[in-house]
Design an enzyme around this catalytic site. Structure first.
Site, short mmCIF file in Angstrom:
data_model
loop_
_atom_site.label_atom_id
_atom_site.label_comp_id
_atom_site.label_asym_id
_atom_site.label_seq_id
_atom_site.Cartn_x
_atom_site.Cartn_y
_atom_site.Cartn_z
N GLU A 110 4.59 -6.85 -7.09
CA GLU A 110 4.70 -5.52 -6.47
C GLU A 110 5.07 -4.45 -7.49
OE1 GLU A 110 7.61 -3.45 -3.18
OE2 GLU A 110 7.01 -5.52 -2.84
N GLU B 198 0.82 10.20 -0.84
CA GLU B 198 -0.26 10.96 -0.22
C GLU B 198 -1.57 10.18 -0.08
OE1 GLU B 198 -0.06 13.93 0.97
OE2 GLU B 198 1.53 15.03 -0.03
N GLN B 199 -1.83 9.27 -1.01
CA GLN B 199 -3.16 8.66 -1.13
C GLN B 199 -3.63 7.96 0.14
OE1 GLN B 199 -3.42 5.95 -4.45
NE2 GLN B 199 -5.62 6.17 -4.61
N CYS C 252 -5.63 -0.89 -2.65
CA CYS C 252 -5.15 -1.93 -3.57
C CYS C 252 -3.92 -2.65 -3.01
CB CYS C 252 -4.84 -1.35 -4.94
SG CYS C 252 -3.66 0.01 -4.88
N GLN D 60 -7.29 7.77 2.35
CA GLN D 60 -7.99 6.49 2.49
C GLN D 60 -8.25 6.17 3.97
OE1 GLN D 60 -4.98 4.47 0.21
NE2 GLN D 60 -6.30 4.24 -1.57
N SER E 95 4.82 -4.59 -10.79
CA SER E 95 3.72 -4.47 -11.76
C SER E 95 2.60 -3.59 -11.22
CB SER E 95 3.16 -5.86 -12.10
OG SER E 95 4.13 -6.66 -12.71
N THR F 274 2.24 -9.65 -12.25
CA THR F 274 1.20 -9.12 -11.35
C THR F 274 1.72 -8.91 -9.93
OG1 THR F 274 0.45 -11.40 -10.96
CG2 THR F 274 -0.73 -10.14 -12.65
#
Length: 421
Positions: free
Chosen positions: A190, A113-114, A50, A118, A192, A188
């Site tokens: 960073e 971590e994500q 994202c 990815q 947010s 909308t």
């Protein structure tokens, strides 16, 4: 390197979320086919989250305009759309950037971590699509191992929190039964994005508004939440219990007058978290009964205390990455020599086997034990003669000396052999 490693990226650092979303590649399998066919890349890996869309590629020669053109054709955008948002680096800088990704230094929240998972998924997808090859497979495997080691040894992934998650945590602490409340996110950008990620991760329903409905919808498609019209929000604050306000408006969006009007209709309290810089919630709102207001300075102070230990580790992680980059670059350069080395060993071993068979026939040797001894002897002789020059060729490749590889190719008739094959 005889082969260039290229990284072309559009991330939260150079494009807001509603712009970033436009560059998303929907059909990865098709994209890999097109990039290899039309962009001049021999290998490629696509990373999409994202917060970023990144392309890593390998090519002897490449043309960034071809890469942009291919990317544009896959997303339906004009090539000009890339000019302001795309960032392109190669070789040492590309390797350095990948290590920053795997170690968590380039994430919106340092050490998160994500991204590591990815990246693992991205190289797996590229492998399955046969889009990556020897160079990128090696690069990604080593970068993932190095990134994991850095995280474990430095502890950079422990004890940190973002402005967004801190704001959500404060709402949880100050609002009873938050899951039953109506939550509004204005903006909308960073911050947010961080709020939305935190709300979604905790399972909260929320609505999002921005200047245009298109922007709100694009944001919600990526981050979750439901879009609502900006005009409806400004005239209907009484419909919400918790407001996260993160915009760049040069004036107060949430005014005292609007909240006074809303509180006359509402039967319960309201919490407002102003995450904007400059502030877009009038401070006088804090004087209204049953309204709790917290601003970015207060929240940032809490985050700073929480993040201090993590930020102190950034410099040491940067130092580790700098050391690892040169080692990783050398191993990538070494790959340039491997086809030649492999071919030489193969050809020489073929000659060894041929001459061994002749000798055994002349000796009329039948004893399997003796044959085994003679064979091992021939292998050892070949190994002792060939290993030193081959290792020197590898070292020359690591040190970026293509002339030596070119000379070795002529000495061992490497190109000619390839042409005959």
């Amino acid at each position: 390197m005889n082969q260039n490693i290229i990284n072309a990226r559009i991330t939260f650092r150079n494009a807001p979320i509603h712009i970033l979303e436009r560059f998303t590649i929907r059909d990865l399998e098709n994209a890999y086919v097109h990039f290899k066919k039309h962009s001049g890349l021999e290998e490629c890996v696509i990373i999409q989250t994202c917060n970023r869309i990144e392309l890593f590629g390998k090519a002897k020669n490449y043309n960034i305009d071809k890469i942009k053109k291919t990317w544009a054709s896959l997303t339906g955008l004009e090539e000009e759309a890339f000019e302001e948002n795309i960032e392109v680096v190669e070789n040492l800088e590309a390797i350095h950037h990948l290590l920053k990704l795997t170690s968590g230094l380039d994430s919106m929240v340092i050490g998160e971590e994500q991204i590591l998972g990815q990246i693992k998924n991205s190289i797996t997808s590229a492998r399955n699509a046969k889009a990556s090859g020897q160079h990128l497979n090696n690069l990604f495997d080593k970068a993932i191992r190095i990134g994991t080691r850095i995280r474990n040894s430095s502890g950079i992934n422990r004890g940190g929190i973002s402005v967004g998650s801190m704001a959500v945590k404060l709402a949880e602490e100050n609002v009873d039964e938050l899951k039953l409340k109506k939550i509004l996110l204005i903006g909308t950008g960073e911050v947010s994005t961080l709020v939305a990620k935190s709300l979604a991760r905790r399972g909260y329903d929320f609505v999002v508004t921005s200047r245009t409905m298109d922007r709100s919808q694009a944001f919600c498609e990526t981050m979750g939440g439901k879009p609502v019209k900006f005009e409806d929000v400004l005239s209907g604050f009484e419909n919400y219990d918790v407001l996260f306000v993160a915009t760049t408006a040069p004036y107060f969006l949430v005014t005292q007058e609007r909240i006074v009007k809303a509180m006359k209709i509402k039967k319960s309290g309201m919490m407002i978290l102003d995450l904007s810089n400059p502030r877009t919630v009038d401070e006088k709102v804090a004087t209204i009964g049953a309204v709790k207001l917290m601003n970015l300075d207060q929240i940032a102070e809490m985050v700073e205390k929480n993040m201090k230990s993590r930020l102190n580790k950034v410099k040491s992680v940067e130092n580790i990455i700098s050391e690892e980059v040169s080692v990783l670059e050398a191993s990538m350069k070494r790959l340039d020599a491997e086809p030649l080395v492999k071919d030489v060993f193969k050809n020489i071993d073929s000659l060894r086997v041929k001459e061994l068979q002749k000798a055994l026939q002349m000796l009329n040797e039948k004893d399997e034990k003796k044959i085994k001894i003679i064979e091992e002897l021939t292998k050892a002789v070949v190994e002792s003669i060939v290993s030193t020059p081959m290792n020197n060729i590898r070292k020359a490749s690591e040190q970026g000396e293509p002339d030596i590889i070119e000379m070795a190719s002529k000495l061992f008739d490497y190109k000619k052999q390839k042409e005959l094959d």
